[in-house]
Write a protein that holds these residues in place. Structure first.
Motif, PDB file in Angstrom:
ATOM      1  N   VAL A 145       0.873  -1.168   0.000  1.00 15.76           N
ATOM      2  CA  VAL A 145       0.000   0.000   0.000  1.00 15.76           C
ATOM      3  C   VAL A 145       0.913   1.223   0.000  1.00 15.76           C
ATOM      4  O   VAL A 145       1.758   1.375   0.899  1.00 15.76           O
ATOM      5  N   ARG A 147       1.090   5.258   0.226  1.00 15.96           N
ATOM      6  CA  ARG A 147       0.354   6.466   0.596  1.00 15.96           C
ATOM      7  C   ARG A 147       1.316   7.646   0.478  1.00 15.96           C
ATOM      8  O   ARG A 147       2.286   7.740   1.222  1.00 15.96           O
ATOM      9  N   ASN A 149       1.774  12.029  -0.650  1.00 17.12           N
ATOM     10  CA  ASN A 149       1.258  13.313  -1.117  1.00 17.12           C
ATOM     11  C   ASN A 149       2.340  14.375  -1.019  1.00 17.12           C
ATOM     12  O   ASN A 149       3.386  14.172  -0.407  1.00 17.12           O
ATOM     13  N   HIS A 214      -6.191  13.954  -6.795  1.00 13.59           N
ATOM     14  CA  HIS A 214      -5.917  12.727  -6.047  1.00 13.59           C
ATOM     15  C   HIS A 214      -5.995  11.574  -7.031  1.00 13.59           C
ATOM     16  O   HIS A 214      -6.990  11.430  -7.748  1.00 13.59           O
ATOM     17  N   GLN A 216      -5.406   7.274  -7.755  1.00 13.03           N
ATOM     18  CA  GLN A 216      -5.279   5.931  -7.186  1.00 13.03           C
ATOM     19  C   GLN A 216      -4.814   5.005  -8.304  1.00 13.03           C
ATOM     20  O   GLN A 216      -5.330   5.080  -9.417  1.00 13.03           O
ATOM     21  N   GLY A 225      -1.966   2.111  -4.571  1.00 12.19           N
ATOM     22  CA  GLY A 225      -1.343   3.331  -4.083  1.00 12.19           C
ATOM     23  C   GLY A 225      -2.171   4.557  -4.380  1.00 12.19           C
ATOM     24  O   GLY A 225      -3.019   4.543  -5.274  1.00 12.19           O
ATOM     25  N   TRP A 226      -1.941   5.588  -3.589  1.00  6.26           N
ATOM     26  CA  TRP A 226      -2.566   6.876  -3.903  1.00  6.26           C
ATOM     27  C   TRP A 226      -1.531   7.990  -3.786  1.00  6.26           C
ATOM     28  O   TRP A 226      -0.551   7.872  -3.071  1.00  6.26           O
ATOM     29  N   TYR A 227      -1.785   9.051  -4.562  1.00  8.95           N
ATOM     30  CA  TYR A 227      -0.961  10.252  -4.505  1.00  8.95           C
ATOM     31  C   TYR A 227      -1.887  11.453  -4.557  1.00  8.95           C
ATOM     32  O   TYR A 227      -2.849  11.490  -5.330  1.00  8.95           O
ATOM     33  N   GLU A 228      -1.598  12.451  -3.734  1.00  3.97           N
ATOM     34  CA  GLU A 228      -2.423  13.652  -3.614  1.00  3.97           C
ATOM     35  C   GLU A 228      -1.535  14.879  -3.785  1.00  3.97           C
ATOM     36  O   GLU A 228      -0.424  14.928  -3.250  1.00  3.97           O
ATOM     37  N   VAL A 242       3.073  13.226   3.218  1.00  2.98           N
ATOM     38  CA  VAL A 242       2.915  11.832   3.631  1.00  2.98           C
ATOM     39  C   VAL A 242       3.689  10.960   2.649  1.00  2.98           C
ATOM     40  O   VAL A 242       3.452  11.025   1.441  1.00  2.98           O
ATOM     41  N   ASP A 244       4.619   6.988   2.789  1.00  2.00           N
ATOM     42  CA  ASP A 244       4.389   5.833   3.633  1.00  2.00           C
ATOM     43  C   ASP A 244       4.162   4.603   2.762  1.00  2.00           C
ATOM     44  O   ASP A 244       3.371   4.657   1.815  1.00  2.00           O
ATOM     45  N   SER A 253       8.349   4.511   6.535  1.00  4.65           N
ATOM     46  CA  SER A 253       7.739   5.835   6.391  1.00  4.65           C
ATOM     47  C   SER A 253       8.795   6.913   6.538  1.00  4.65           C
ATOM     48  O   SER A 253       9.814   6.727   7.203  1.00  4.65           O
TER      49      SER A 253
END
Length: 352
Positions: A145, A147, A149, A214, A216, A225-228, A242, A244, A253
């Motif tokens: 996972v 996470r 940003n 944002h 995914q 995964g996500w990026y913002e 963030v 992580d 992290s």
């Protein structure tokens, strides 16, 4: 025998262009033959003696450099890079490589046809702390996972720069390529689906642009995964940074300095502390070992990272490094971020 310096033409004198120009100026392996910028910006004292040309094509034809360093707005990257290759130059180009996948592939094809080197400005690939983060995450093993940003509460000149960037590129594409590239280096798996959402939160940008986004991404090994990314005076500084990575075996992290400011360019690369967490528990169900904090003292700042990037450019040319994976990775991360941008605009997920 000492090798002759590589004659370099630097196009674009924004934050990154000036930093790269300083890197060339301070590296005896390079000789700056000219700078390109439409206006005459305020430059550091070391750069004030170089001639500034208003037009890239003219400067390329007149100066006949060995290397073109392209740090202009994203929509000119592909055409400038292809022209440089056709003139027999090696090329350094800031990220993103282009504004479309087709253009990115056109640049890579031009590099191969010309037999010249293409290095893309993925600055985190030259950062020892980020390299350590990737190494520790890979030890955990998939599925992951991710996470990540990087939000920037910007005002004044920084907001003006962001508005200029958003004339051609959204935040999740401009910044996202860095962190999606990190995800891809960790998992090595192919991305199979991308989703995105975004919102225009300012009347000062075009009606079809958004300053908060944002994305995914789903990978074929089951990783997600996500990026913002958000830019502007309305952006919150709460949890703006963030970085992580989690897996069934634990997590790694980056723990940011709580006093860091989101629009400080050095903050975007500094890691402060890398925290390793192991999920293994004993017979009592409690963790076997405490989290381990790795303090990244003495890590390079923004200018030092640009120096490292251009030292790599020099090595790539002089040692004839194989850059096939480097170029393929740049296209792959761009493909994911542009798919997210498409998803934002259509409201539909994109299958890759």
């Amino acid at each position: 025998m000492t090798k002759k310096p590589i004659r370099v033409l630097v196009a674009g004198l924004g934050n990154m262009g000036r930093s790269h120009a300083l890197a060339y100026h301070n590296n005896p392996g390079f000789e700056i033959v000219g700078l390109v910028n439409r206006s005459r910006p305020q430059l550091e004292p070391e750069l004030q003696g170089y001639t500034i040309y208003p037009d890239f094509t003219t400067a390329l034809a007149e100066l006949k450099p060995d290397l073109c360093s392209i740090n202009t707005y994203s929509d000119s990257h592909a055409d400038y890079a292809v022209a440089a290759f056709e003139a027999g130059c090696d090329v350094f180009v800031e990220k993103p490589l282009a504004t479309t996948v087709a253009d990115a592939e056109r640049v890579v094809a031009a590099a191969r046809k010309a037999g010249r080197k293409l290095v893309i400005g993925y600055i985190l690939r030259h950062h020892p702390s980020w390299m350590k983060l990737i190494e520790e995450a890979r030890k955990l093993g998939p599925p992951y996972v991710f996470r990540m940003n990087l939000n920037q509460q910007s005002s004044g000149p920084t907001w003006a720069t962001h508005k200029s960037l958003m004339r051609t590129t959204s935040p999740i594409v401009d910044c996202g390529v860095h962190y999606v590239d990190v995800m891809c280096q960790i998992t090595d798996a192919r991305a199979v689906e991308v989703r995105g959402m975004g919102l225009r939160m300012s009347e000062e940008i075009a009606a079809d642009m958004y300053n908060y986004g944002h994305l995914q991404v789903l990978f074929e090994d089951g990783s997600v995964g996500w990026y913002e990314a958000g830019w502007g005076p309305m952006i919150s500084e709460t949890a703006f940074f963030v970085k992580d990575v989690m897996s069934p075996k634990g997590a790694v992290s980056i723990v940011m300095d709580p006093n860091a400011k989101s629009d400080d360019i050095d903050t975007h690369t500094k890691t402060s502390v890398i925290r390793l967490h192991t999920a293994e528990t004993g017979p009592d169900g409690k963790f076997i070992r405490p989290d381990q904090d790795m303090t990244m003292e003495g890590e390079p700042g923004h200018q030092e990272l640009c120096d490292l990037e251009q030292a790599f450019m020099l090595r790539a040319i002089r040692e004839d490094l194989d850059l096939d994976r480097h170029m393929a990775d740049a296209v792959a991360s761009l493909r994911i971020c542009l798919a997210a941008d498409e998803s934002v605009r259509t409201g539909q997920p994109v299958t890759l």
